[in-house]
Design an enzyme around this catalytic site. Structure first.
Site, PDB file in Angstrom:
ATOM      1  N   CYS A  23      -3.223  15.003   3.037  1.00 51.63           N
ATOM      2  CA  CYS A  23      -4.305  14.905   2.065  1.00 51.63           C
ATOM      3  C   CYS A  23      -5.246  16.087   2.225  1.00 51.63           C
ATOM      4  O   CYS A  23      -5.524  16.523   3.351  1.00 51.63           O
ATOM      5  CB  CYS A  23      -5.073  13.597   2.259  1.00 51.63           C
ATOM      6  SG  CYS A  23      -6.350  13.302   1.010  1.00 51.63           S
ATOM      7  N   CYS A  34     -11.577  13.547   4.518  1.00 55.93           N
ATOM      8  CA  CYS A  34     -12.625  12.571   4.814  1.00 55.93           C
ATOM      9  C   CYS A  34     -12.749  12.419   6.330  1.00 55.93           C
ATOM     10  O   CYS A  34     -11.748  12.333   7.039  1.00 55.93           O
ATOM     11  CB  CYS A  34     -12.313  11.239   4.159  1.00 55.93           C
ATOM     12  SG  CYS A  34     -12.274  11.336   2.348  1.00 55.93           S
ATOM     13  N   CYS A  53       0.859  -1.185   0.000  1.00 61.33           N
ATOM     14  CA  CYS A  53       0.000   0.000   0.000  1.00 61.33           C
ATOM     15  C   CYS A  53       0.897   1.237   0.000  1.00 61.33           C
ATOM     16  O   CYS A  53       1.590   1.502   0.986  1.00 61.33           O
ATOM     17  CB  CYS A  53      -0.907  -0.008   1.227  1.00 61.33           C
ATOM     18  SG  CYS A  53      -1.980   1.441   1.364  1.00 61.33           S
ATOM     19  N   CYS A  82     -10.875   9.626   8.423  1.00 56.61           N
ATOM     20  CA  CYS A  82      -9.498   9.305   8.038  1.00 56.61           C
ATOM     21  C   CYS A  82      -8.470  10.152   8.773  1.00 56.61           C
ATOM     22  O   CYS A  82      -8.548  11.388   8.786  1.00 56.61           O
ATOM     23  CB  CYS A  82      -9.343   9.500   6.529  1.00 56.61           C
ATOM     24  SG  CYS A  82      -7.692   9.081   5.916  1.00 56.61           S
TER      25      CYS A  82
END
Length: 347
Positions: free
Chosen positions: A105, A109, A98, A112
């Site tokens: 980011c 969200c 991954c 997250c």
């Protein structure tokens, strides 16, 4: 300047096969620095050593899960930024990597941990590729493993891959060209950046890898609460994109993948399943849904859906003819599971 540009600058007018030798060495688990590339003349190795860094990432430390099936590494970039990459043992006994595509980011969200970092910068193609190369060396030097083979890569780490479109594309093409990992073994996950999703359908340089869409709800308002970056008329545009994607590649094995995190009393009731089914029927394309139990992150108010609720949700989807699997958590004890990646960074 990218690593390849620096290499070309060093190579000058040397024979073209030298580039192939260098590419092979960079993706060789047994080669750890320029001095080990003995196929190259000593003078060339010396110049490469001086002018081209072997790696763009430095490992700070690596954690291993209690089940011995997941590793998480904190990697530092040359400008001092930290990212996290995760290696997970897959069902075939090999390894799935991954990778992160950004430091932090901007999607924010709600469930997250990475979103809590905010956006710091995008990773270069070399920094994405070197996450694979780091774990290639890591596995080679790790004893007592049943397999040392990375067979799958998912762009599901820190960041929104399609917000770093060009560097992600370059890294994908490099990995496909220089490893044994095929198109169907690589998945790029996106929260649904529609302009870039539409762009990749007509981009001849974008490889035919799998795309997974982090949907999380088929209710517009619920999805907006979970994924604040959701565009207006998102579901109409998404359904149109899905049909275009399937039309572009109408193979029997092709399908649209949704990632759906199950949050207690938020998006895992019967009515939520019915809305998801209705959307899938409206889109009218083959769909596979990965149901993800929520992994606890600090500062988030959510709770994991009860197992019986997870199974009931899955059963409703399957009864409607939709393939749905419940993803087993891996690495949650080392904060390596979905939604848990976060690294301390200074802006």
């Amino acid at each position: 300047m990218t690593r390849n540009e620096k290499i070309l600058n060093v190579l000058g007018d040397t024979p073209s096969y030298r580039q192939k030798q260098i590419d092979a060495a960079l993706f060789d688990a047994h080669t750890s620095n320029w001095e080990n590339v003995t196929a190259l003349p000593k003078a060339l190795r010396s110049r490469l050593l001086q002018e081209v860094p072997w790696m763009t990432l430095v490992p700070e430390f690596t954690l291993e899960s209690k089940h011995k099936n997941t590793f998480k590494s904190i990697l530092r970039t040359t400008d001092g930024k930290r990212i996290e990459s995760v290696l997970m043992q897959n069902a075939r006994g090999h390894w799935t990597l991954c990778v992160s595509s950004q430091v932090g980011c901007a999607m924010n969200c709600s469930f997250c941990a990475t979103g809590k970092m905010g956006f710091i910068r995008s990773l270069t193609a070399d920094e994405i590729i070197d996450q694979y190369r780091f774990f290639l060396y890591f596995l080679e030097n790790k004893k007592n493993l049943p397999s040392k083979k990375i067979t799958n890569i998912v762009y599901m780490g820190m960041g929104e891959p399609l917000a770093n479109y060009e560097n992600v594309k370059t890294s994908l093409n490099a990995i496909l060209a220089h490893t044994y990992i095929g198109h169907t073994r690589i998945t790029v996950s996106t929260v649904g950046v529609l302009p870039q999703m539409k762009k990749l359908l007509s981009d001849p340089e974008w490889p035919d890898v799998r795309i997974a869409i982090s949907l999380h709800s088929a209710d517009p308002q619920v999805r907006k609460n979970i994924v604040p970056s959701t565009a207006e008329n998102f579901f109409d545009q998404l359904a149109e994109w899905m049909r275009s994607a399937i039309t572009k590649n109408p193979t029997r094995r092709n399908h649209i993948t949704f990632e759906y995190i199950l949050l207690e009393n938020v998006n895992e009731q019967k009515e939520d399943a019915k809305k998801l089914i209705r959307f899938a029927q409206t889109a009218n394309v083959p769909i596979k849904i990965n149901l993800i139990p929520y992994n606890k992150t600090q500062g988030n108010p959510f709770s994991q859906s009860a197992l019986e609720r997870q199974l009931a949700f899955q059963k409703m989807l399957e009864y409607a003819g939709i393939t749905a699997t419940i993803r087993r958590p891996m690495g949650d004890d080392i904060a390596a599971a979905c939604g848990q990646l976060i690294a301390q960074n200074s802006q």
